[in-house]
Design a protein around this motif. Sequence first.
Motif, PDB file in Angstrom:
ATOM      1  N   THR A  80     -34.018  51.083  -1.849  1.00 30.36           N
ATOM      2  CA  THR A  80     -34.814  52.278  -1.544  1.00 30.36           C
ATOM      3  C   THR A  80     -35.601  52.774  -2.749  1.00 30.36           C
ATOM      4  N   PRO A  81     -34.967  53.021  -3.923  1.00 23.36           N
ATOM      5  CA  PRO A  81     -35.753  53.512  -5.069  1.00 23.36           C
ATOM      6  C   PRO A  81     -36.773  52.503  -5.583  1.00 23.36           C
ATOM      7  N   LYS A  82     -36.446  51.218  -5.538  1.00 22.55           N
ATOM      8  CA  LYS A  82     -37.412  50.218  -6.010  1.00 22.55           C
ATOM      9  C   LYS A  82     -38.599  50.105  -5.072  1.00 22.55           C
ATOM     10  N   THR A  83     -38.365  50.212  -3.770  1.00 24.92           N
ATOM     11  CA  THR A  83     -39.464  50.190  -2.808  1.00 24.92           C
ATOM     12  C   THR A  83     -40.375  51.390  -3.006  1.00 24.92           C
ATOM     13  N   LEU A  84     -39.760  52.569  -3.192  1.00 30.63           N
ATOM     14  CA  LEU A  84     -40.535  53.782  -3.440  1.00 30.63           C
ATOM     15  C   LEU A  84     -41.373  53.643  -4.710  1.00 30.63           C
ATOM     16  N   ALA A  85     -40.786  53.081  -5.754  1.00 32.18           N
ATOM     17  CA  ALA A  85     -41.496  52.917  -7.026  1.00 32.18           C
ATOM     18  C   ALA A  85     -42.618  51.896  -6.912  1.00 32.18           C
ATOM     19  N   ALA A 101     -17.765  48.895   0.086  1.00 36.56           N
ATOM     20  CA  ALA A 101     -18.501  50.146   0.304  1.00 36.56           C
ATOM     21  C   ALA A 101     -19.496  50.393  -0.821  1.00 36.56           C
ATOM     22  N   LEU A 102     -19.039  50.218  -2.081  1.00 33.82           N
ATOM     23  CA  LEU A 102     -19.930  50.496  -3.211  1.00 33.82           C
ATOM     24  C   LEU A 102     -21.094  49.516  -3.250  1.00 33.82           C
ATOM     25  N   THR A 103     -20.819  48.266  -2.866  1.00 33.16           N
ATOM     26  CA  THR A 103     -21.906  47.283  -2.838  1.00 33.16           C
ATOM     27  C   THR A 103     -23.015  47.731  -1.902  1.00 33.16           C
ATOM     28  N   MET A 104     -22.657  48.189  -0.711  1.00 38.36           N
ATOM     29  CA  MET A 104     -23.655  48.638   0.260  1.00 38.36           C
ATOM     30  C   MET A 104     -24.364  49.902  -0.218  1.00 38.36           C
ATOM     31  N   VAL A 105     -23.598  50.831  -0.790  1.00 37.90           N
ATOM     32  CA  VAL A 105     -24.194  52.087  -1.260  1.00 37.90           C
ATOM     33  C   VAL A 105     -25.190  51.818  -2.382  1.00 37.90           C
ATOM     34  N   VAL A 106     -24.766  51.023  -3.365  1.00 38.89           N
ATOM     35  CA  VAL A 106     -25.658  50.712  -4.494  1.00 38.89           C
ATOM     36  C   VAL A 106     -26.878  49.947  -4.012  1.00 38.89           C
ATOM     37  N   LEU A 107     -26.662  48.977  -3.121  1.00 34.47           N
ATOM     38  CA  LEU A 107     -27.771  48.158  -2.633  1.00 34.47           C
ATOM     39  C   LEU A 107     -28.818  49.014  -1.918  1.00 34.47           C
ATOM     40  N   ILE A 108     -28.366  49.928  -1.062  1.00 31.60           N
ATOM     41  CA  ILE A 108     -29.297  50.728  -0.262  1.00 31.60           C
ATOM     42  C   ILE A 108     -29.864  51.905  -1.049  1.00 31.60           C
ATOM     43  N   PHE A 109     -28.979  52.689  -1.685  1.00 31.81           N
ATOM     44  CA  PHE A 109     -29.407  53.960  -2.288  1.00 31.81           C
ATOM     45  C   PHE A 109     -29.791  53.836  -3.761  1.00 31.81           C
ATOM     46  N   ALA A 110     -29.344  52.800  -4.436  1.00 32.32           N
ATOM     47  CA  ALA A 110     -29.629  52.689  -5.870  1.00 32.32           C
ATOM     48  C   ALA A 110     -30.510  51.490  -6.213  1.00 32.32           C
ATOM     49  N   GLU A 111     -30.811  50.627  -5.252  1.00 35.86           N
ATOM     50  CA  GLU A 111     -31.634  49.456  -5.540  1.00 35.86           C
ATOM     51  C   GLU A 111     -32.848  49.372  -4.612  1.00 35.86           C
TER      52      GLU A 111
END
Length: 418
Positions: free
Chosen positions: A112-117, A100-110
């Motif tokens: 998505t924010p990197k694409t936005l940046a 679960a944490l792998t998916m959460v970190v991958l999507i919400f912490a890696e």
Amino acid sequence: MNEVPLGILGGILFCLILLSAFFSSSETGMLSINKYRLKHLVKNKNRSAMKVSSLLERPDRLIGVILIGNNFVNILASAIATIIAVRLWGDAGIAIATAALTMVVLIFAEVTPKTLAAIHPEKIAFPASWILAILLKALYPLVWIVNGLSNGLLRLIGVHASQNNHDTLDSEELRTVVNEASGLIPAAHQEMLISILDLEKVSVEDIMIPRNEVVGIDIEDSIEEIIDQICQSRHTRMPVYNGEINKVIGILHARHAAVFLRDPTPSKAALLKATVEPYFIPESTSLNTVLLNFQKDHQQMGVVVDEYGDVQGIAALEDVLEEIVGEFSPPTQDEEEEIQTLDDGSFRIEGSTHIREINKVLNWHLPTDGPKTLNGLIIETLEFIPEHPISLWVGHYMIEILEIEDKVVKYAKLHIKR
């Protein structure tokens, strides 16, 4: 941790995910920011831009503080997620928490924010720079240790992290920047910038008036013929030669010619006194160098010579400037346009027209690494001087000779095979 309510642990985990997203987006935003726009903003004293520029001067320290923060919050988030999962599902919760944490970190912490940046680097990097600057000061001892070990490994392979990476562009890269800025720069300005970049590639023989078209004054002519020629000339400067064009002895300017013509008893001696010393240019000289030399030596016209000293033509400052800004004036009534569009979509072109001019006007790609004029290209392709109108192919271009005069192609009809 066992006494801490799950609600509080969940809140901490949520905050850690947000912090991880902050560090991830900060890294991408800081490293993706346009360096040239950043330099412009720094010159305009933009405080956030100055802060970003200061951090980017030592990218090893910037990356160090970002990764220390990112790894710390990710590891802590992993530990808290495991505690929550174990309390909810027992030993099976470890596997659940990991997935679960792998998916959460991958999507919400890696991702998505990197694409936005990456899409909006300034909006992320500018506010983040203030927080990162504070963290760098607070964590400097730890950053110093990590960077010391890392930089030591880099030095083993010959890389010095303290060296500033000065972003520079060569002419081809700058050309790409200008072309990509088509929506920001007016088309006319864009063409001028590209033309300036091309000056180094273009030699003076590409734009000179060839010797057979040079209008000059032969000092051996009678004084009456010379006066008549000066009065009828449309040129502001004319070479003065002795018998043949290879024996240029001076350049006559229109204002000096006016003084000469006002003399009640004009003579050849007075004419020679009115001329100025000729300025010679080797035919292989780039236009960039010609322009600089014209400016340095206060010249506006030069006589182009080959390696043997024979005159090949003349080049004026106006000819060089027209390579940058285009034609200054349309042809006069006595002159025809070098390139004329015909009703069938083909083009009637003078044989003396420079190939670069044809390519520039028609957006064609005739070869420019050999002869400089259309006449020269035809003769080189045929390998003989045509005596009668014939047709030939040069790549995808059909050339039909229309008129020949004095062993020179006067006019030709061209069209491209689509």
